[in-house]
Write an enzyme that holds these catalytic residues in place. Structure first.
Site, PDB file in Angstrom:
ATOM      1  N   THR A  27       0.842  -1.190   0.000  1.00 12.78           N
ATOM      2  CA  THR A  27       0.000   0.000   0.000  1.00 12.78           C
ATOM      3  C   THR A  27       0.878   1.242   0.000  1.00 12.78           C
ATOM      4  OG1 THR A  27      -1.763  -1.125   1.154  1.00 12.78           O
ATOM      5  CG2 THR A  27      -1.647   1.254   1.481  1.00 12.78           C
ATOM      6  N   GLN A 100      -4.119  -7.127  -6.140  1.00  9.37           N
ATOM      7  CA  GLN A 100      -4.470  -7.664  -4.823  1.00  9.37           C
ATOM      8  C   GLN A 100      -5.812  -7.085  -4.393  1.00  9.37           C
ATOM      9  OE1 GLN A 100      -2.626  -6.665  -0.982  1.00  9.37           O
ATOM     10  NE2 GLN A 100      -2.281  -8.853  -0.615  1.00  9.37           N
ATOM     11  N   HIS A 175      -6.554 -10.700  -0.833  1.00  9.22           N
ATOM     12  CA  HIS A 175      -5.854 -10.330   0.398  1.00  9.22           C
ATOM     13  C   HIS A 175      -6.561 -11.011   1.573  1.00  9.22           C
ATOM     14  CE1 HIS A 175      -3.468  -8.413   3.266  1.00  9.22           C
ATOM     15  NE2 HIS A 175      -3.526  -7.153   2.864  1.00  9.22           N
ATOM     16  N   TYR A 180      -7.462  -8.195   7.749  1.00 12.73           N
ATOM     17  CA  TYR A 180      -8.559  -7.553   7.002  1.00 12.73           C
ATOM     18  C   TYR A 180      -9.746  -8.524   6.883  1.00 12.73           C
ATOM     19  CZ  TYR A 180      -4.986  -4.106   6.592  1.00 12.73           C
ATOM     20  OH  TYR A 180      -4.030  -3.193   6.933  1.00 12.73           O
ATOM     21  N   ARG A 227      -3.427 -14.634  -0.317  1.00 15.98           N
ATOM     22  CA  ARG A 227      -2.373 -14.354   0.661  1.00 15.98           C
ATOM     23  C   ARG A 227      -2.913 -14.604   2.068  1.00 15.98           C
ATOM     24  NH1 ARG A 227       1.604  -9.313   2.100  1.00 15.98           N
ATOM     25  NH2 ARG A 227       3.465 -10.484   1.541  1.00 15.98           N
TER      26      ARG A 227
END
Ligand code: FMN
Length: 356
Positions: A27, A100, A175, A180, A227
């Site tokens: 990011t 991603q 992701h 998250y 991931r």
């Protein structure tokens, strides 16, 4: 060192990599408030096209999933248009790039996501988040997604996957790491649901598997990766039994024939042999990441523990990382002050060997 393994080609699903050096997703907060990446982002990625595979910075699939200021998205026409220029510049430079796909879940502020943040359960992270005005405030308590809303989020991921395709990416990485939304379902430190999306690990992985199904519908499994960070504590994440839970998850993923599973920081922590366990259970292609040097990457490849290595900070600061590793050249130092937000400074101006 010759780095024989690092510089040998490999196929991960449909991706044919000229070397095993992957750009880790990072990011960089260089986008408009509407999630449109700036034009010079194309330079950042194309400068790094000598990596066998590039994974984009985490890119939001919806406004509800955009929990940080000025991160890019992949659900509007303007975003797709901007990403198209970026993917073209990478392809023109001979590289391959995946998008991603990201939903930040509870790691968000209501000023950014258009209402109360959402998660698997109404459990607030004990940390500060950024507001749209770049102020840091204590995170709010998220709202538990209803089952109908979960289906909507899965549909949003599908739109993100379709937009990534329209933007010319070579594939996508979900992701599922670092606390998250997908991780917020996977791990019982946050997921307290009592319906079919919570409780047992079989239930907690349901959301991830539904999202994978939706994304595979768009891309085919051989252009999709995920991931995971089984032992990560980032973003106030925890899990009562990470090793066994992720063994179960990998057993489910094994049946999908994905391009790869990408582990962020799997070694170290309290489970020194976890990577070997995961490798044996999963059996298909993996990418590993976390504090690798050229030498440790080569050692893990040679030991058969991994198929490719993702480099984060070293690749951020060295656009020609493969060449530098190959020639044993010194690496540029990264400047953390310019990691998140700003301009081209600390982004596209790290010198190559030829320029320094
Ligand atoms: C500036 C920065 C931004 C990051 N953003 C992301 C991201 O968007 N998605 C992600 O999965 N990991 C992200 N990470 C984690 C990296 O992908 C990687 O796991 C971490 O930097 C460790 O690898 P390294 O030791 O090679 O740097 C970020 C790391 C850094 C330093």
């Amino acid at each position: 060192m010759t780095y024989e393994h690092l510089f040998s080609p490999v196929s991960l699903g449909a991706f044919h990599l000229a070397n095993r050096i992957v750009l880790a997703p990072m990011t960089r907060n260089r986008a408009t408030p509407d999630g449109v990446p700036f034009e010079y982002v194309a330079d950042y990625y194309s400068q790094r096209a000598s990596g066998g595979l590039l994974i984009s910075e985490a890119t939001a699939i919806s406004k509800q999933g955009s929990g940080y200021p000025v991160i890019p998205g992949i659900w509007t026409e303007k975003q797709v248009e901007a990403w198209s220029k970026i993917t073209k510049s990478v392809h023109d430079a001979g590289g391959k790039i995946l998008c991603q796909l990201w939903h930040t879940g509870r790691i968000a502020h209501s000023s950014l996501v258009g209402g109360q943040p959402v998660s698997s359960s109404a459990v607030a992270p004990n940390l500060e988040v950024f507001t749209a005005a770049f102020e840091k405030v204590q995170a709010e308590t998220p709202r538990e997604l209803t089952i109908a809303e979960i289906k909507q989020v899965v549909a949003d991921y599908k739109i993100g996957a379709e937009c990534a395709k329209a933007a010319g990416f070579d594939g996508v990485e979900l992701h599922g790491a670092n606390g998250y939304l997908i991780d917020q379902f996977l791990r019982d430190g946050v997921n307290r649901r009592t319906d079919e999306y919570g409780g047992s690990i079989e239930n907690r992985q349901r959301f991830a598997l539904e999202v994978l199904g939706a994304v595979i519908d768009v891309w085919g499994a051989d252009r999709v990766g995920i991931r995971l960070s089984p032992f990560g504590a980032f973003d106030d994440m925890s899990d009562s039994d990470p090793l066994n839970n992720f063994v179960t998850i990998l057993q489910s993923l094994k049946a999908l024939n994905l391009a790869f599973v990408h582990f962020a920081f799997v070694t170290g922590v309290n489970e020194p042999d976890a990577l070997k366990t995961f490798r044996d259970v999963y059996g298909h292609s993996i990418i590993t990441n976390g504090a690798y040097s050229g030498a440790t990457a080569e050692a893990d490849l040679e030991a058969g523990l991994t198929d490719a290595t993702a480099f984060g900070v070293p690749f951020l600061a060295n656009p020609d990382l493969p060449e530098r590793l190959k020639s044993g050249a010194q690496l540029n130092e990264a400047n953390p002050a310019t990691f998140y937000g700003g301009t081209e400074i600390g982004f596209t101006d790290y010198p190559t060997l030829a320029a320094s």
